[in-house]
Design an enzyme around this catalytic site. Structure first.
Site, PDB file in Angstrom:
ATOM      1  N   HIS A 211       7.411  72.567 108.180  1.00 29.81           N
ATOM      2  CA  HIS A 211       5.991  73.220 108.675  1.00 29.81           C
ATOM      3  C   HIS A 211       6.277  73.991 109.799  1.00 29.81           C
ATOM      4  CE1 HIS A 211       3.394  70.133 106.152  1.00 29.81           C
ATOM      5  NE2 HIS A 211       3.922  71.230 105.486  1.00 29.81           N
TER       6      HIS A 211
ATOM      7  N   HIS B 147       7.491  70.606  96.240  1.00 22.97           N
ATOM      8  CA  HIS B 147       6.193  70.140  95.065  1.00 22.97           C
ATOM      9  C   HIS B 147       6.871  70.116  93.801  1.00 22.97           C
ATOM     10  CE1 HIS B 147       2.457  71.557  97.392  1.00 22.97           C
ATOM     11  NE2 HIS B 147       3.188  71.126  98.416  1.00 22.97           N
TER      12      HIS B 147
ATOM     13  N   ASN C  21      -1.894  72.441  94.649  1.00 26.53           N
ATOM     14  CA  ASN C  21      -0.972  73.733  94.511  1.00 26.53           C
ATOM     15  C   ASN C  21      -1.837  75.009  94.658  1.00 26.53           C
ATOM     16  OD1 ASN C  21       1.671  72.122  94.209  1.00 26.53           O
ATOM     17  ND2 ASN C  21       1.120  71.790  92.368  1.00 26.53           N
TER      18      ASN C  21
ATOM     19  N   ARG D  82       8.507  75.498 100.079  1.00 27.33           N
ATOM     20  CA  ARG D  82       7.308  74.450  99.540  1.00 27.33           C
ATOM     21  C   ARG D  82       7.423  74.287  97.926  1.00 27.33           C
ATOM     22  NH1 ARG D  82       1.175  75.672  99.164  1.00 27.33           N
ATOM     23  NH2 ARG D  82       0.415  73.570  99.416  1.00 27.33           N
TER      24      ARG D  82
END
Ligand code: HEM
Ligand SMILES: *[C@@H]1O[C@H](CO)[C@@H](O)[C@H](O)[C@H]1NC(C)=O
Length: 341
Positions: free
Chosen positions: A203, A75, A104, A71
């Site tokens: 995910h 990001h 975040n 992740r």
């Protein structure tokens, strides 16, 4: 004689073309800049091994680190490109950094793993390996730890000097966005709808906090208190884990983390897509992929073809790692990933 001359010409053309198009290099972003596999072979030959060992240790301490690292990479790359801007605690401008943005917030994981890797690499070969490349290598190792096969990661990224929370807005999709809005963000970064659906298979590991989806259970919209696309049995389970925020139970338990994927919460596989077909997604945005005409066929294909997804996901991760990279003389190689030099 004539034939030989012809061969030589073909050979020369071949060499010329190979020089123009290095097979493992990836040209992306502005300028004529390349990332390539084996970037540290001469300058820091142990770099990728050091990253692999550290991620492996971190994974056995807490498997959630794998999800956290993947992740972080996403990001980072979607906000100002893969330049490790997500890792900065502060910048000379003093503005709030990406980490502090609500997207975040308190939910980033794996930051200490990057710190550990960086300090080991600074011992081994000071000033050589960028934090942006560390993120790319570390997320690859996280993918491998989570069950997929090893894949080569082109490197040569350099670290950015800016990180601003305001830049996160419009670049990191929120969980209640429509497929239209999400596809637009991915398109801006150079991804097809297909690649987007493939990448969202991330995910399949990690967690989401109740706060990211509990509105689907209790106050969805003015006509439906509960999201009708949410499978009733799944909704019952989720309401149990995520009681209404104002309830006493919620205040005692706090904002729980719920695994995206059962029964393989730490394994990168295509069960995530099977869940989508059954209305068992946590996030509204994930669920929407099963209904939107542009994405539903892709979801179905991937739900039935683990092999295909296992091949396509690493490719999409490699592409993710090429978004708006800084190479050559741009940016810097940070000494610590949390601060600019
Ligand atoms: C439509 C795009 C996306 C949306 C709306 C989205 C949203 C979210 C949300 C809300 C969470 C849970 C945060 C929390 O409550 O703790 C999450 C977690 C996660 N996301 Fe995404 N995401 C998207 C795309 C991606 C992509 C492209 C990747 C990677 C390639 C990714 C990887 C992950 C991982 C691995 C986690 C689990 C993190 C952990 O367990 O610490 N996401 N995402
Ligand atoms: C509420 O959500 C449902 C299901 O997505 C939708 O059909 C309905 O039109 C929505 N209602 C409003 C007022 O937006």
């Amino acid at each position: 004689m004539k034939m030989e001359g012809g061969h030589a010409a073909v050979l020369i053309i071949f060499i010329f073309c190979s020089a123009l198009l290095p097979s493992e290099a990836t040209k992306r972003g502005s300028g004529n800049q390349y990332l390539y596999v084996g970037f540290y072979d001469k300058t820091c030959p142990l770099a990728e091994q050091i990253v692999a060992d550290a991620v492996s240790r971190a994974f056995w301490t807490n498997r959630g680190n794998a999800a956290g690292l993947i992740r972080l990479f996403f990001h980072d790359c979607f906000v100002n490109g893969c330049d490790a801007s997500i890792l900065l605690d502060s910048t000379p401008s003093g503005e709030p950094v990406e980490k502090e943005s609500p997207a975040n917030g308190f939910t980033l994981r794996g930051l200490e793993v990057i710190d550990e890797i960086k300090s080991e690499l600074e011992q081994e070969c000071p000033g050589i390996v960028s934090c942006a490349d560390i993120l790319a290598f570390a997320s690859r190792e996280a993918v491998v730890r989570s069950g997929l096969t090893h894949y080569p990661v082109p490197a040569g990224r350099r670290d950015g000097r800016s990180s601003r929370a305001v830049d996160v807005i419009g670049n990191i999709p929120g969980p209640s966005l429509t497929i239209d809005a999400i596809a637009e963000i991915f398109a801006k970064k150079g991804f097809t709808i297909e690649e987007m659906v493939v990448l969202l298979g991330a995910h399949s590991i990690g967690v989401s906090h109740c706060s990211s989806f509990d509105y689907r259970l209790y106050n969805f919209n003015s006509t439906h208190s509960q999201d009708p696309n949410l499978n009733i049995r799944h909704a019952t389970y989720l309401s149990f884990v995520c009681p209404p925020r104002e309830s006493l139970l919620a205040q005692v338990e706090g904002n729980q983390a719920v695994a995206f994927d059962h029964p393989s919460p730490n394994r990168l596989d295509n069960i995530f897509y099977v869940h989508l077909l059954h209305g068992n997604a946590l996030l509204q945005s994930d669920q929407a992929m099963a209904y939107d005409p542009r994405t539903s066929k892709i979801v179905t294909r991937l739900a039935f073809d683990l092999q295909a997804w296992s091949k396509e996901f690493p490719k999409a991760m490699i592409r993710l790692g090429t978004v708006d990279v800084l190479t050559g003389r741009k940016g810097e190689i940070r000494t610590t990933c949390r601060a600019v030099n």
